[in-house]
Scaffold this motif. Structure first.
Motif, short mmCIF file in Angstrom:
data_model
loop_
_atom_site.label_atom_id
_atom_site.label_comp_id
_atom_site.label_asym_id
_atom_site.label_seq_id
_atom_site.Cartn_x
_atom_site.Cartn_y
_atom_site.Cartn_z
N ALA A 357 44.13 -34.87 -32.16
CA ALA A 357 43.35 -35.48 -31.08
C ALA A 357 42.54 -34.43 -30.33
N ALA A 358 43.14 -33.25 -30.10
CA ALA A 358 42.43 -32.18 -29.39
C ALA A 358 41.28 -31.63 -30.23
N ILE A 359 41.52 -31.48 -31.52
CA ILE A 359 40.45 -31.00 -32.42
C ILE A 359 39.31 -32.02 -32.45
N GLN A 360 39.68 -33.30 -32.51
CA GLN A 360 38.66 -34.35 -32.48
C GLN A 360 37.85 -34.30 -31.20
N GLN A 361 38.50 -34.01 -30.07
CA GLN A 361 37.81 -33.95 -28.79
C GLN A 361 36.82 -32.80 -28.73
N ARG A 362 37.12 -31.66 -29.43
CA ARG A 362 36.25 -30.48 -29.40
C ARG A 362 35.64 -30.22 -30.78
N PHE A 363 35.41 -31.29 -31.51
CA PHE A 363 34.99 -31.17 -32.90
C PHE A 363 33.71 -30.36 -33.06
N GLU A 364 32.76 -30.54 -32.14
CA GLU A 364 31.47 -29.87 -32.30
C GLU A 364 31.57 -28.35 -32.12
N HIS A 365 32.68 -27.85 -31.57
CA HIS A 365 32.85 -26.41 -31.35
C HIS A 365 33.72 -25.75 -32.42
N ILE A 366 34.16 -26.48 -33.43
CA ILE A 366 35.06 -25.94 -34.44
C ILE A 366 34.39 -26.06 -35.80
N SER A 367 34.22 -24.90 -36.46
CA SER A 367 33.50 -24.93 -37.73
C SER A 367 34.39 -25.32 -38.89
N SER A 368 35.69 -24.98 -38.82
CA SER A 368 36.60 -25.27 -39.92
C SER A 368 37.87 -25.89 -39.37
N PRO A 369 37.89 -27.21 -39.16
CA PRO A 369 39.09 -27.85 -38.61
C PRO A 369 40.34 -27.64 -39.46
N GLY A 370 40.18 -27.63 -40.80
CA GLY A 370 41.33 -27.43 -41.67
C GLY A 370 41.93 -26.04 -41.51
N GLY A 371 41.07 -25.01 -41.54
CA GLY A 371 41.56 -23.64 -41.36
C GLY A 371 42.16 -23.45 -39.98
N TYR A 372 41.55 -24.09 -39.00
CA TYR A 372 42.05 -23.97 -37.63
C TYR A 372 43.46 -24.57 -37.50
#
Length: 406
Positions: A357-372
């Motif tokens: 949910a947090a990654i979804q909220q800041r999705f535009e600032h994260i280039s690699s959600p899986g690696g993160y």
């Protein structure tokens, strides 16, 4: 032949100054005045308590108005209707003769109609040679024209007062809900404050809420509740702000707000020793001193409202609903099933769903959600990650944005 209108009622009914005043006003009506009889009736119905009319009296007035053929009443029109009691009873939903007489008297007393009684008390009209009415005996509806503006102003005042009362009750309901839930959050999360004192103050105010009372009483109680609400709200906001200002944000939270795409790759490729070297002693201490309790679902949704759009039916009520939405969000973010499964095994399903949910909220600032997510899972396995700083930082950003808008 000149008409003569009687000024006294037939039989034993006494004459009153109120009746005389109504007749004087009827004779002084503006001849150019025109009103819509049903609009005036609607105003009378809205202001019935101020006028002094009863529901049964209004039913009779409605019947009397229906006996006049015109919809528009003019100041120079003949507004006398002369239905029999049987006809009135039929159009007034079949009330008894005694009830009819009693509420006809109410209409006269309120000045809504004027009695024009014949010598023998009967209601009828005498017509001339050409068929026009020369003299009518019955009920004069002239007050509906004379007092039309008065009834309109009374109705507007009643509607405004009713709306103000409704708003006051809504304020009380909202404040009560917010105060109870915020106090429960403060107690459950062991936030330092006099929560029992807040609870006693709330119970003292809530215990004085009347079942029925004038609007001013509800306004006064709403003001007290809003003052208490503001105090409780400030206590929680102060804790959130001070917690995030005094504690160094965890490495994971710095990544969720990092717009540099290379930094995510570096974390994913870095070894456990490199991560441990980059983590300060204060950072580890912050994780150790965070609350041991799980985050309340309400706080997670407040910090991450975007996840709700991925939920079935657009609503999240339980942790199970959040987990289902997170599974959908995982696919939307391009995170592999294995990465999410590993996060669930290490963090627990509820915390893994919170991270999604947090990654979804800041999705535009994260280039690699899986690696993160994999880097956060590694840190969680080493005991160096908690979802608390992540959610608190999102809440703080939300509060700061709200303050800027104000």
């Amino acid at each position: 032949m000149e008409r003569h209108y009687t000024t006294t009622p037939f039989g034993r009914r006494p004459m009153t100054l109120g009746m005389m005043a109504a007749q004087v006003a009827a004779r002084a009506v503006d001849k150019d005045a025109t009103v819509h009889k049903w609009h005036v009736f609607q105003h009378v119905r809205e202001a019935r308590d101020a006028v002094g009319a009863t529901d049964r009296a209004l039913a009779i007035l409605n019947a009397l108005l229906s006996f006049h053929p015109d919809t528009a009443f003019n100041g120079d029109s003949d507004l006398i209707v002369f239905p029999s009691n049987e006809q009135l009873i039929s159009r007034a939903n079949g009330m008894s003769p005694a009830t009819l007489r009693r509420h006809l008297a109410v209409l006269v007393q309120c000045g809504l109609v004027i009695r024009r009684d014949s010598p023998n008390g009967k209601r009828f009209a005498r017509k001339g040679p050409s068929g026009e009415i020369e003299q009518a005996y019955g009920f004069d509806l002239a007050p509906m024209v004379v007092r039309a503006q008065e009834f309109k102003e009374l109705a507007e005042a009643v509607v405004a007062e009713r709306r103000a009362l409704k708003l006051a009750k809504e304020r009380i309901t909202l404040c009560r809900r917010d105060i109870v839930k915020m106090i429960a959050t403060g107690i459950d999360e062991a936030i330092p404050a006099d929560w029992r004192g807040f609870q006693r103050a709330y119970e003292g105010i809530a215990g004085r809420i009347p079942r029925t009372a004038p609007r001013q009483s509800y306004d006064a109680i709403a003001g007290e509740l809003e003052a208490l609400w503001l105090e409780v709200q400030n206590t929680l906001e102060t804790f959130v702000n001070s917690h995030n200002k005094n504690a160094n944000e965890s490495h994971s939270e710095r990544h969720i707000q990092n717009s540099n795409p290379d930094s995510n790759i570096e974390i994913e490729q870095s070894s456990g020793k490199e991560q441990e070297a980059s983590a300060s002693a204060a950072e580890t201490d912050n994780v150790r001193h965070l609350p041991r309790r799980e985050l309340p679902l309400g706080i997670v949704l407040d910090a991450c409202p975007d996840i709700v759009a991925l939920a079935k039916g657009g609503e999240i009520r339980t942790w199970r609903d959040l987990m289902a939405a997170a599974a959908t969000g995982r696919a939307y973010l391009g995170i592999s099933p294995s990465a999410y499964q590993e996060a669930c095994e290490v963090m627990g399903e509820d915390q893994a769903a919170t991270v999604i949910a947090a990654i979804q909220q800041r999705f535009e600032h994260i280039s690699s959600p899986g690696g993160y997510l994999r880097s956060l899972t590694t840190r969680a396995r080493d005991g160096k990650f908690s979802v608390w700083p992540m959610i608190m930082a999102l809440l703080r950003a939300k509060l700061e944005k709200r303050k800027q808008l104000l």
